[in-house]
Design an enzyme around this catalytic site. Structure first.
Site, mmCIF file in Angstrom:
data_model
loop_
_atom_site.group_PDB
_atom_site.id
_atom_site.type_symbol
_atom_site.label_atom_id
_atom_site.label_comp_id
_atom_site.label_asym_id
_atom_site.label_seq_id
_atom_site.Cartn_x
_atom_site.Cartn_y
_atom_site.Cartn_z
ATOM 1 N N LYS A 89 37.828 31.786 36.477
ATOM 2 C CA LYS A 89 37.551 32.661 37.426
ATOM 3 C C LYS A 89 35.953 33.240 37.071
ATOM 4 O O LYS A 89 35.684 33.259 35.785
ATOM 5 C CB LYS A 89 38.125 34.149 37.517
ATOM 6 C CG LYS A 89 39.865 34.102 37.710
ATOM 7 C CD LYS A 89 40.480 35.180 37.927
ATOM 8 C CE LYS A 89 41.881 35.099 37.900
ATOM 9 N NZ LYS A 89 42.504 34.533 36.957
ATOM 10 N N ASP A 145 40.765 29.489 30.791
ATOM 11 C CA ASP A 145 40.025 30.259 31.492
ATOM 12 C C ASP A 145 38.504 29.910 31.517
ATOM 13 O O ASP A 145 38.255 28.996 30.473
ATOM 14 C CB ASP A 145 39.994 31.913 31.032
ATOM 15 C CG ASP A 145 41.096 32.632 31.409
ATOM 16 O OD1 ASP A 145 41.844 32.175 32.574
ATOM 17 O OD2 ASP A 145 41.509 33.648 30.961
ATOM 18 N N MET A 202 33.154 43.522 32.069
ATOM 19 C CA MET A 202 33.051 42.901 33.457
ATOM 20 C C MET A 202 32.392 44.064 34.481
ATOM 21 O O MET A 202 33.043 44.208 35.333
ATOM 22 C CB MET A 202 34.588 42.603 34.265
ATOM 23 C CG MET A 202 35.182 41.652 33.199
ATOM 24 S SD MET A 202 36.947 41.502 33.422
ATOM 25 C CE MET A 202 37.758 43.106 32.798
#
Length: 250
Positions: free
Chosen positions: A57, A35, A165
């Site tokens: 991402k 990641d 997030m």
């Protein structure tokens, strides 16, 4: 002969916050599927012979969809390789580790899981904020900022709220909580790039945390903390921790 997949929690991004088991698995790997968040930039200091596949991402930019990541894990394991899926934080805390586990098992791939230090706790700690504190908060609610949230229920929650997030919705979230009955004077904090030399901490109230973060140019990756714990230890703890982090990286 089929290989194996190991879902490894990489912690908040500092190499020295990897567990010993995580390091052993990384050094054993034939392939590391990595990641964006986690200690990727520091992997060069480990004794690795693995091929690294980047599936990172960023907000609003997912160049490798989850279905393709799942397929990659199965393909590499079926080729007989020992595959480490390196994730930021902990694989099972808002990390889609459960989805990847189920997909691999559905294709008869052996899977193991190595827990990691989650940013939900470690990022506030790096900013001098305990997520619980006796006499202040006896619990913590961890949420994804990507999902729809029940603001009245959150406003009524009497303990700590941690949002991962969520920077893209910080202003909306803070205003919504106030509209739902949360006091605008509730302490709020944001810890940006915890446990790295680029770490920054902004503390304010729920009413002005979004404006303060905008003023200081604070964006992702950051962890949002809402509740009285933000002020529980004072700014002296932030200064001490920041000094330790800078000293470790010097």
């Amino acid at each position: 002969m089929a290989g194996k997949v190991v879902l490894v929690g990489g912690g908040p991004g500092a190499l020295d916050l990897l567990t010993l088991r995580a390091v052993r698995e990384l050094e054993r790997a034939d392939v590391i599927v990595a990641d964006r968040l986690g200690p990727r930039d520091e992997l060069g200091s480990l004794d690795l012979s693995a091929r690294i596949i980047d599936v990172g991402k960023s907000p609003h930019h997912h160049p490798v969809p989850q279905d393709e990541i799942n397929a990659t894990l199965v393909r590499e394991a079926r080729a007989g390789r020992y595959v480490v899926r390196l994730k930021g934080g902990d694989p099972y805390l808002l990390g889609r580790g459960g989805e990847e586990y189920l997909h691999c098992r559905a294709h008869d791939i052996e899977v193991d899981v190595v827990p990691g230090v989650t940013s939900a706790v470690s990022a506030p700690l790096a900013g001098g904020i305990p997520v619980t504190h006796r006499g202040v908060s006896a619990g913590v609610l961890v949420l994804s900022g990507h999902d729809d949230l029940s603001l009245p229920a959150l406003a009524a929650w009497p303990h700590t709220i941690v949002v991962l997030m969520g920077m893209g919705r910080l202003a909306e979230l803070a205003a919504g909580l106030v509209d739902a009955g949360k006091s605008p004077a509730t302490p709020a904090g944001v810890v940006h790039r915890a446990w790295t030399p680029a770490q920054r901490v902004v503390k304010a109230t729920l009413a002005d945390i979004a404006a303060r973060c905008a003023e200081h140019g604070i964006g992702n990756p950051s962890v949002i903390v809402i509740g009285d714990v933000v002020d529980a230890l004072g700014d002296e703890q932030i200064a001490a921790l920041s000094h330790n982090i800078e000293g470790e990286r010097a």
